[in-house]
Design an enzyme around this catalytic site. Structure first.
Site, PDB file in Angstrom:
ATOM      1  N   ASN A  11     -45.645  54.210 -17.797  1.00  0.00           N
ATOM      2  CA  ASN A  11     -45.238  53.000 -17.078  1.00  0.00           C
ATOM      3  C   ASN A  11     -45.656  53.224 -15.628  1.00  0.00           C
ATOM      4  O   ASN A  11     -44.942  53.855 -14.851  1.00  0.00           O
ATOM      5  CB  ASN A  11     -43.722  52.815 -17.217  1.00  0.00           C
ATOM      6  CG  ASN A  11     -43.207  51.594 -16.462  1.00  0.00           C
ATOM      7  OD1 ASN A  11     -43.945  50.934 -15.736  1.00  0.00           O
ATOM      8  ND2 ASN A  11     -41.928  51.303 -16.635  1.00  0.00           N
ATOM      9  N   ARG A  93     -47.227  50.391 -20.554  1.00  0.00           N
ATOM     10  CA  ARG A  93     -46.554  49.145 -20.183  1.00  0.00           C
ATOM     11  C   ARG A  93     -47.542  48.338 -19.343  1.00  0.00           C
ATOM     12  O   ARG A  93     -48.057  48.832 -18.341  1.00  0.00           O
ATOM     13  CB  ARG A  93     -45.300  49.420 -19.351  1.00  0.00           C
ATOM     14  CG  ARG A  93     -44.631  48.131 -18.907  1.00  0.00           C
ATOM     15  CD  ARG A  93     -43.523  48.351 -17.891  1.00  0.00           C
ATOM     16  NE  ARG A  93     -42.906  47.079 -17.524  1.00  0.00           N
ATOM     17  CZ  ARG A  93     -42.289  46.847 -16.368  1.00  0.00           C
ATOM     18  NH1 ARG A  93     -42.179  47.806 -15.471  1.00  0.00           N
ATOM     19  NH2 ARG A  93     -41.769  45.660 -16.114  1.00  0.00           N
ATOM     20  N   HIS A 182     -40.319  41.468 -18.456  1.00  0.00           N
ATOM     21  CA  HIS A 182     -39.307  42.405 -18.981  1.00  0.00           C
ATOM     22  C   HIS A 182     -39.079  42.172 -20.469  1.00  0.00           C
ATOM     23  O   HIS A 182     -38.019  42.499 -21.008  1.00  0.00           O
ATOM     24  CB  HIS A 182     -37.944  42.261 -18.269  1.00  0.00           C
ATOM     25  CG  HIS A 182     -37.935  42.608 -16.822  1.00  0.00           C
ATOM     26  ND1 HIS A 182     -37.325  41.815 -15.871  1.00  0.00           N
ATOM     27  CD2 HIS A 182     -38.451  43.674 -16.154  1.00  0.00           C
ATOM     28  CE1 HIS A 182     -37.469  42.378 -14.676  1.00  0.00           C
ATOM     29  NE2 HIS A 182     -38.150  43.494 -14.818  1.00  0.00           N
ATOM     30  N   ARG A 243     -37.217  40.564  -4.111  1.00  0.00           N
ATOM     31  CA  ARG A 243     -37.789  39.248  -4.419  1.00  0.00           C
ATOM     32  C   ARG A 243     -36.705  38.171  -4.349  1.00  0.00           C
ATOM     33  O   ARG A 243     -35.576  38.393  -4.787  1.00  0.00           O
ATOM     34  CB  ARG A 243     -38.405  39.254  -5.825  1.00  0.00           C
ATOM     35  CG  ARG A 243     -39.675  40.067  -5.916  1.00  0.00           C
ATOM     36  CD  ARG A 243     -40.160  40.237  -7.350  1.00  0.00           C
ATOM     37  NE  ARG A 243     -40.175  41.632  -7.729  1.00  0.00           N
ATOM     38  CZ  ARG A 243     -40.278  42.096  -8.974  1.00  0.00           C
ATOM     39  NH1 ARG A 243     -40.389  41.250  -9.982  1.00  0.00           N
ATOM     40  NH2 ARG A 243     -40.268  43.387  -9.211  1.00  0.00           N
ATOM     41  N   GLU A 335     -26.326  48.316 -16.161  1.00  0.00           N
ATOM     42  CA  GLU A 335     -25.703  49.429 -16.889  1.00  0.00           C
ATOM     43  C   GLU A 335     -24.669  50.167 -16.049  1.00  0.00           C
ATOM     44  O   GLU A 335     -23.748  50.771 -16.598  1.00  0.00           O
ATOM     45  CB  GLU A 335     -26.789  50.433 -17.335  1.00  0.00           C
ATOM     46  CG  GLU A 335     -27.693  49.889 -18.425  1.00  0.00           C
ATOM     47  CD  GLU A 335     -28.942  50.741 -18.641  1.00  0.00           C
ATOM     48  OE1 GLU A 335     -28.868  51.971 -18.448  1.00  0.00           O
ATOM     49  OE2 GLU A 335     -29.995  50.172 -18.986  1.00  0.00           O
ATOM     50  N   GLU A 386     -37.183  50.785 -22.761  1.00  0.00           N
ATOM     51  CA  GLU A 386     -38.514  50.178 -22.871  1.00  0.00           C
ATOM     52  C   GLU A 386     -39.519  51.191 -23.410  1.00  0.00           C
ATOM     53  O   GLU A 386     -40.422  50.837 -24.160  1.00  0.00           O
ATOM     54  CB  GLU A 386     -38.964  49.684 -21.482  1.00  0.00           C
ATOM     55  CG  GLU A 386     -38.181  48.459 -21.015  1.00  0.00           C
ATOM     56  CD  GLU A 386     -38.199  48.300 -19.499  1.00  0.00           C
ATOM     57  OE1 GLU A 386     -37.461  49.045 -18.817  1.00  0.00           O
ATOM     58  OE2 GLU A 386     -38.940  47.450 -18.996  1.00  0.00           O
TER      59      GLU A 386
HETATM   60  C1  LIG Z   1     -41.836  42.486 -14.179  1.00  0.00           C
HETATM   61  C2  LIG Z   1     -40.918  43.214 -13.272  1.00  0.00           C
HETATM   62  O1  LIG Z   1     -40.258  42.631 -12.454  1.00  0.00           O
HETATM   63  O2  LIG Z   1     -40.847  44.559 -13.454  1.00  0.00           O
HETATM   64  P1  LIG Z   1     -40.027  45.598 -12.547  1.00  0.00           P
HETATM   65  O3  LIG Z   1     -38.587  45.275 -12.703  1.00  0.00           O
HETATM   66  O4  LIG Z   1     -40.410  46.936 -13.151  1.00  0.00           O
HETATM   67  O5  LIG Z   1     -40.504  45.421 -11.141  1.00  0.00           O
HETATM   68 MG   LIG Z   2     -36.965  49.345 -15.427  1.00  0.00          MG
END
Ligand SMILES: CC(=O)OP(=O)(O)O
Ligand SMILES: [Mg+2]
Ligand SMILES: Nc1ncnc2c1ncn2[C@@H]1O[C@H](COP(=O)(O)OP(=O)(O)O)[C@@H](O)[C@H]1O
Length: 401
Positions: A11, A93, A182, A243, A335, A386
């Protein structure tokens, strides 16, 4: 093909690589680890073999290639090098698979080219995923390498959920639609939740809340994903570490026309300098909860905004599903952060959603139910995996080949 049963899962992130070597005979970890701060002053590799002591190296990893070579050496020191006959595949991934990749895919030059074409819609993720693939292919060109896409599980979104309400010709020309991310985690966790309830995944409706650095929610009806909070890119939806999640798209025009910002500056603002970080200067939920506890108003606001958005999605997905059997919290925040779960579920008894405060506060790495037995909706904490899901999908593909 060889009779080996090991799969290496990679990943690759922008400045890190997480990896696990899994024996598919029983799903056990032969080794796992992480390289951080690739391309920065002092990087760090932490390697944990199944049998033996955790090893740590602090040194400069100039690029992903140097990092993966160091990982290969660590594995070789345990007799598990990339040349081991036990190794049958490397699973990667890959975050954005666009419209074309909706299942695990054997990697070819052409697949890499398509993943590269999708960089503009996953700028934080796809470039690093490609680097991981290229370095791994250079190290073992003869070994099957499999891409497992974050978008794949969401390919079942009905058209009315996947479409943005914009001009259809423009949307089709530029392949603009909601893809969701995700997915490997949403798939794994929705099934694990059904198992925890002792029920067939085909019978249960689950809302999965994946709350990590990136965060997303999904509504899974009988094992099929019908709605998810991320869209064309992993920017839509919940408040995340850095974000913004949902904003009025009009703010982009405003910041450009009135604020004088360029599109690239606005992209950077919304992807890297917003979310929890933008609201309070921290993106680590542990630190935010600690500050909020001490009465810091910015941290309190960040926590409340995060939870408020989560509750909006919880309510929306309840309506989308009509009947909810379980809500599953997963990933770093889901979690571990009991106060986030408590605040997300507070006051929803009318919807059959209730937490048992004692069960919710227990710290454990196991999948568990944290609602009282009489509650109509089971609230669960289900650790995501994952890597195991990627290994299983990659192994199934190479075995079928
Ligand atoms: C797609 C995504 O947001 O992945 P990550 O949480 O690993 O940044
Ligand atoms: Mg993660
Ligand atoms: N004990 C904890 N309490 C609250 N938050 C935690 C805890 N442990 C980890 N986290 C949060 O989990 C987030 C990272 O989640 P993770 O799923 O590991 O992310 P990634 O998307 O990188 O896989 C961080 O924001 C961190 O604050």
């Amino acid at each position: 093909m060889s009779e080996g049963t090991h799969v290496l899962v990679l990943n690759a992130g922008s400045s890190s690589v997480k990896y696990q070597l899994i024996d598919m005979l029983d799903g056990s970890r032969r080794a796992a680890g992480l390289v951080e701060r690739i391309g920065e002053g002092a990087g760090r590799l932490v390697h944990t073999p199944h049998h033996g002591e955790r090893r740590e190296q602090v040194q400069v990893f100039a690029d992903h290639s140097a990092a993966l070579k160091a990982v290969a050496e660590e594995l070789a020191a345990d007799g598990l090098g990339l040349d081991s006959p036990e190794l049958v595949a490397i699973g990667h991934r890959v975050v954005h698979g666009g419209q074309r990749f909706t299942a695990p895919t054997l990697i070819t030059d052409e697949v890499v080219a398509e993943v590269r074409r999708l960089i503009p819609v996953a700028p934080l993720h796809n470039p690093a995923n490609i680097t991981g693939i290229e370095v791994a292919r250079a190290l073992r060109p003869d070994l099957p390498q499999v891409a497992v896409f974050d978008t794949a599980f969401h390919a079942t979104l009905p058209e009315h959920a996947a479409r943005y309400a914009i001009d259809r010709a423009v949307a089709d020309e530029h392949r603009v639609r909601r893809y969701g991310f995700h997915g490997t985690s949403h798939q794994y966790v929705s099934r694990a939740t059904a198992r925890l309830l002792g029920r067939d995944p085909a019978e249960v409706n689950v809302i999965v809340l994946h709350l990590g650095n990136g965060a997303s929610a999904s509504a899974v009806a009988g094992g099929v994903c019908v709605e998810t909070s991320m869209g064309l890119t992993p920017l839509e939806g919940l408040v995340m570490g850095t974000r913004s999640g949902d904003v009025d798209p009009g703010l982009v025009f405003h910041l450009h026309r009135v604020g004088g910002m360029t599109v690239d500056e606005i992209d950077d603002l919304l992807n890297r300098r917003s979310g929890l970080l933008g609201l309070c200067g921290d993106n680590d939920m542990r630190e935010i909860m600690r500050r909020a506890e001490e009465g810091d108003p910015d941290a309190r606001l960040a926590f409340d905004a995060y939870v408020h958005r989560l509750r909006k999605y919880l309510g929306a997905y309840y309506a989308v599903l009509g009947r909810v059997d379980a809500i599953a919290f997963t990933a770093g925040v889901g979690e571990n952060a009991a106060p986030v779960r408590a605040a997300a579920c507070a006051g929803l008894e009318e919807l059959g959603i209730e937490l048992d405060p004692e069960l919710n506060s227990v710290r454990s790495g196991a999948a568990r139910i944290v609602s009282p037995p009489y509650a109509r909706v089971a609230v669960a904490v289900v650790p995501t995996d994952e890597e195991l899901e990627i290994a299983q999908q990659a192994f199934a593909l190479v075995r079928a080949a």
